[in-house]
Design an enzyme around this catalytic site. Structure first.
Site, PDB file in Angstrom:
ATOM      1  N   SER A 197      59.654  -1.024  26.601  1.00  0.00           N
ATOM      2  CA  SER A 197      58.960   0.158  26.080  1.00  0.00           C
ATOM      3  C   SER A 197      57.575  -0.226  25.547  1.00  0.00           C
ATOM      4  O   SER A 197      56.767  -0.777  26.297  1.00  0.00           O
ATOM      5  CB  SER A 197      59.835   0.806  25.000  1.00  0.00           C
ATOM      6  OG  SER A 197      59.373   2.097  24.662  1.00  0.00           O
ATOM      7  N   ASP A 211      63.861   7.522  33.658  1.00  0.00           N
ATOM      8  CA  ASP A 211      63.296   7.218  32.345  1.00  0.00           C
ATOM      9  C   ASP A 211      61.909   7.840  32.223  1.00  0.00           C
ATOM     10  O   ASP A 211      60.962   7.434  32.895  1.00  0.00           O
ATOM     11  CB  ASP A 211      63.219   5.697  32.152  1.00  0.00           C
ATOM     12  CG  ASP A 211      62.691   5.288  30.788  1.00  0.00           C
ATOM     13  OD1 ASP A 211      62.403   6.182  29.962  1.00  0.00           O
ATOM     14  OD2 ASP A 211      62.572   4.070  30.550  1.00  0.00           O
ATOM     15  N   HIS A 261      66.452   5.312  28.735  1.00  0.00           N
ATOM     16  CA  HIS A 261      65.421   4.391  28.261  1.00  0.00           C
ATOM     17  C   HIS A 261      66.006   3.167  27.553  1.00  0.00           C
ATOM     18  O   HIS A 261      65.292   2.201  27.303  1.00  0.00           O
ATOM     19  CB  HIS A 261      64.469   5.133  27.313  1.00  0.00           C
ATOM     20  CG  HIS A 261      63.259   4.340  26.935  1.00  0.00           C
ATOM     21  ND1 HIS A 261      62.379   3.815  27.867  1.00  0.00           N
ATOM     22  CD2 HIS A 261      62.778   3.956  25.719  1.00  0.00           C
ATOM     23  CE1 HIS A 261      61.412   3.170  27.246  1.00  0.00           C
ATOM     24  NE2 HIS A 261      61.630   3.218  25.949  1.00  0.00           N
TER      25      HIS A 261
END
Length: 423
Positions: free
Chosen positions: A269, A326, A394
């Site tokens: 991320s 995602d 995610h």
């Protein structure tokens, strides 16, 4: 260049126990209780119902003289489709370094150590459920937000978070047997994803900004403003993440620069974005830098076309592991690169639009370019993940689960891979 795996039926039909599937049935209310803990347990159990620890591989390949191929020296040609077992093991191994950064971080806003690392360097990997790696943590890393809060917020609620937070670590392979297995001494820089309020605010600063004082021109390398702020900003309490990394890399190059060496920067991320900025900065700063590789999990877009071209010209190798389901991998901004139009999800502009419209869009400082090679996966291909939602798709554990089950673009998920490689 990217590998795109279209959602297909799993290669192996398996009956998933009710206790390990994520369902969207009428029992939604009970499932939503303790969602985060339940989600993590279910993903772990779907990989191995008898193991509540992190993903573990019992397959540890000897890379030896081929180690540069697995670090992307040849851009992973012939290794992604089908996915080479040695590369699969390496991707998951580096993902575990990132997971350790999550495990070590203090997420509790009521804790006096909120935003810091819970463990000392000497025991960080062991206490974050990643023992016997052959690596030693040599440096804690912190990222500082450049957002200036009003004075009345300085003593505000704890959930606002500190201006500077622990973001990851540097670890050096010191075990002789592991060095022999890997074919070189490996240095890992691992970054966690977004955790504090200020980091979330930085993520929202999605316009492009020049890397180093140059003009706002698409011919100059530009990156997302918030990511650059977290990388470059320091405070009276400590140096910037950029300075911390450069200081440690300089020390490591002086100590080990005369032997086979690799720098592997990995993150999830926000951490994936910081990993790319770190790789770019290392190659720009150290002319004697060894092969620098980025293993990116669920990362957002980072920079414009000029930034991508500079990254490629440096020789930096980037492998982006992307889940098609995602949302984070589809932001920020637009993609107008012709090379990206066919396979890049999210907002894109057709290549036949008038040049003045394209120039107008580019001037908004919202035009990004994807970097590196891409291994594209999908939550929908795993029979263990029946519920598709933003948080699940995610989650780093979902990524490791999908990598472990992926075979090829025509066989996107096989439970036989799980059974063969997991303990």
């Amino acid at each position: 260049m990217r590998l795109s795996a279209k959602p297909l039926r799993p290669c192996c039909t398996i009956s998933t126990p009710a206790s390990t599937s994520i369902s969207t049935s009428s029992s939604t209310q009970s499932f939503c209780t303790n969602t985060k803990l339940t989600m993590e347990r279910l993903i772990l159990e779907s990989v191995n119902p008898n193991n509540s620890q992190l993903t573990r591989l019992n397959y540890t390949p000897r890379l030896n003289k081929k180690w540069m191929e697995y670090q992307g020296f040849k851009n992973w040609e012939g290794l992604l489709d089908p996915l080479d077992d040695n590369l699969r093991a390496e991707i998951i191994r580096y993902g575990q370094f990132v997971e350790s950064s999550y495990q070590a971080f203090d997420f509790d806003p009521s804790s006096p150590s909120y935003g810091s690392c819970q463990y000392p360097k000497r025991s960080l990997l062991e206490r974050s459920q990643f023992p016997s790696t052959g690596y030693r943590v040599t440096k804690h890393l912190r990222a500082t937000s450049g957002i200036q809060l009003p004075r009345w917020m300085e003593n505000g609620p704890s959930w606002v978070g500190p201006q500077s937070s622990w973001i990851g670590y540097v670890a050096v392979c010191t075990n002789k047997e592991e060095i022999a297995r890997l074919g070189r001494r490996d240095v890992v820089i691992a970054y966690r994803g977004t955790a504090t309020c200020l980091e979330w605010l930085e993520n929202l600063r999605a316009t492009l900004t020049p890397m180093s004082g140059s003009s706002h021109d698409d011919s100059n390398p530009m990156v997302e403003s918030g990511f650059l702020s977290l990388y470059n900003s320091g405070s009276k309490y400590g140096p910037s993440l950029k300075d911390l990394v450069k200081e440690e890399v300089n020390r490591i190059l002086q100590m080990y620069g005369n032997e086979p060496l690799s720098l592997t920067i990995t993150g999830h991320s926000l951490g994936a974005a910081l990993a790319i900025l770190t790789a770019y900065d290392i190659k720009s700063t150290f002319k004697n830098a060894p092969l620098v590789t980025v293993m990116s999990f669920g990362g957002p877009r980072v920079g414009n076309r000029s930034f991508r071209q500079n990254l490629e010209n440096q020789g930096t190798k980037v492998l982006r592991i992307v889940n098609s389901d995602d949302l984070i991998t589809k932001v920020p901004g637009f993609v107008v690169d012709n090379d990206d139009l066919a396979t890049t999800p999210g907002p894109t502009l057709p290549n036949n639009i008038p040049s003045w419209i394209q120039k107008l869009v580019e001037d908004t400082q919202w035009v990004y370019s994807e970097v590196g090679r891409e291994l594209r996966l999908s939550s929908r291909n795993s029979p263990h993940l029946n519920g598709i939602n933003i948080a699940t798709c995610h989650n780093l554990k979902t990524y490791l689960h999908l990598v472990n089950g992926f075979v090829s673009s025509t066989c996107p998920f096989s439970n036989k891979v799980l059974e063969r490689s997991m303990v």
